[in-house]
Scaffold this active site. Sequence first.
Site, PDB file in Angstrom:
ATOM      1  N   PRO A  20       7.621 -17.605 -15.630  1.00 43.00           N
ATOM      2  CA  PRO A  20       8.381 -16.368 -15.398  1.00 43.00           C
ATOM      3  C   PRO A  20       9.846 -16.619 -15.679  1.00 43.00           C
ATOM      4  O   PRO A  20      10.435 -17.558 -15.139  1.00 43.00           O
ATOM      5  CB  PRO A  20       8.129 -16.085 -13.908  1.00 43.00           C
ATOM      6  CG  PRO A  20       7.791 -17.414 -13.310  1.00 43.00           C
ATOM      7  CD  PRO A  20       7.128 -18.212 -14.393  1.00 43.00           C
ATOM      8  N   MET A  21      10.450 -15.789 -16.540  1.00 46.48           N
ATOM      9  CA  MET A  21      11.851 -16.004 -16.929  1.00 46.48           C
ATOM     10  C   MET A  21      12.585 -14.672 -16.910  1.00 46.48           C
ATOM     11  O   MET A  21      12.201 -13.729 -17.615  1.00 46.48           O
ATOM     12  CB  MET A  21      11.925 -16.640 -18.322  1.00 46.48           C
ATOM     13  CG  MET A  21      11.366 -18.058 -18.362  1.00 46.48           C
ATOM     14  SD  MET A  21      11.397 -18.809 -20.024  1.00 46.48           S
ATOM     15  CE  MET A  21       9.955 -18.020 -20.762  1.00 46.48           C
ATOM     16  N   GLN A  73       5.293 -12.442 -10.248  1.00 45.19           N
ATOM     17  CA  GLN A  73       6.140 -13.300  -9.424  1.00 45.19           C
ATOM     18  C   GLN A  73       7.038 -12.449  -8.546  1.00 45.19           C
ATOM     19  O   GLN A  73       7.720 -11.548  -9.035  1.00 45.19           O
ATOM     20  CB  GLN A  73       7.007 -14.240 -10.243  1.00 45.19           C
ATOM     21  CG  GLN A  73       7.734 -15.234  -9.317  1.00 45.19           C
ATOM     22  CD  GLN A  73       8.638 -16.196 -10.040  1.00 45.19           C
ATOM     23  OE1 GLN A  73       9.668 -15.798 -10.581  1.00 45.19           O
ATOM     24  NE2 GLN A  73       8.280 -17.476 -10.032  1.00 45.19           N
ATOM     25  N   CYS A 103      14.356 -20.269  -8.102  1.00 48.03           N
ATOM     26  CA  CYS A 103      15.493 -19.696  -8.829  1.00 48.03           C
ATOM     27  C   CYS A 103      16.796 -20.010  -8.107  1.00 48.03           C
ATOM     28  O   CYS A 103      16.931 -19.742  -6.914  1.00 48.03           O
ATOM     29  CB  CYS A 103      15.322 -18.188  -8.971  1.00 48.03           C
ATOM     30  SG  CYS A 103      16.666 -17.398  -9.890  1.00 48.03           S
ATOM     31  N   ASN A 214       6.288 -28.245 -14.456  1.00 46.65           N
ATOM     32  CA  ASN A 214       7.144 -27.378 -15.251  1.00 46.65           C
ATOM     33  C   ASN A 214       8.493 -28.064 -15.440  1.00 46.65           C
ATOM     34  O   ASN A 214       8.916 -28.856 -14.612  1.00 46.65           O
ATOM     35  CB  ASN A 214       7.301 -26.026 -14.531  1.00 46.65           C
ATOM     36  CG  ASN A 214       8.362 -25.135 -15.141  1.00 46.65           C
ATOM     37  OD1 ASN A 214       9.293 -24.709 -14.458  1.00 46.65           O
ATOM     38  ND2 ASN A 214       8.246 -24.843 -16.418  1.00 46.65           N
ATOM     39  N   GLY A 216      11.291 -28.619 -19.046  1.00 45.59           N
ATOM     40  CA  GLY A 216      11.572 -29.432 -20.216  1.00 45.59           C
ATOM     41  C   GLY A 216      10.397 -29.745 -21.110  1.00 45.59           C
ATOM     42  O   GLY A 216      10.507 -30.581 -22.007  1.00 45.59           O
TER      43      GLY A 216
END
Length: 337
Positions: A20-21, A73, A103, A214, A216
């Site tokens: 989720p971004m 999310q 976040c 998660n 990189g």
Amino acid sequence: MTDYSRNKEVFAASRLSIAPMMDWTDRHCRHLHRLLSRRVLLYTEMVTAPALVRGGALHLLEHGPGEHPVALQLGGSDPVELAQAARLGAEAGYDEINLNVGCPSDRVQSGTFGAVLMKSPARVAQCCAAMRAAVDVPVTVKCRIGVDDQTPHEVLPHFIQEVVAAGVTRLTIHARMAWLEGLSPKENRDIPPLDYALVHEMKARFPALHLSVNGGIDSLEAVQSHLSAGMDGVMVGRAAYHSPAQILCAADRLIFGETTPDSTPEGAARAMMDYAELHLVAGGRLNQITRHMLGLFAGRPGARAWRRMLSEGAHLPGAGPELIEAALGLVEDVQAA
């Protein structure tokens, strides 16, 4: 009644998921990603529980039937409110509800949720228990290995113990610390060093917990390496956005064992023309879609011409699917030369 077949599907899909971004993984982005992979688990951008429960912003839950399996999310820190938001998400058809505990943005901190909750594992456990009681789809957590001056090897196992005791069976860990003061959200994605070994250690320490790593991870080879080392799943973020074909076109075959042919960026581009036409008819703008397509041919001949044509033309009045077709023609001309 719990739909166990649905839960089994979403757990299987989490072998590879797209992170989720914020401002990136909207429904247009997810539509593109689903054209490239039928199997990966997709996530929404973070939606705050107050926006849904107090603000009535149910439009934030909109998604297409072709996006499944897809997870919602949520951001929040109030168990009652998160339970209500989770229920709204499940009623909207999402296959999983995920709680954001990672976040680091100032806006998220001011709302007392996101990565700052790493400091309050008991509160996170209460939120998860309330959400689980409210829905019959999986409730999961995405977190960091720690924040600020915490010692990850000490705080992360305790955090995991708390959420597992609340009934959480699947967790995604971003293998970086989050610095809530002194680093911007962008810097928090790059500067704190990655500690994959710690995440792998947590899998060994909690073998019954479905754990995804998660942070990189930028190639399918890296995904396969983590899976081979014992992780249950891998979540890819920016690489899947900036170079979606490189991550997703072969994923169904290499990660999920499918025998059907790999998808292609050309096929996805053509399918997006029809999708764009429907969006425009509904009153949308072409650049709302094409901004997610700029990296579709990354690393391939013609990528620069593709990106330039879409970037320069999609925002202009009257721009339509024919722009995508013309840009694709440039790519095909370069590749044929």
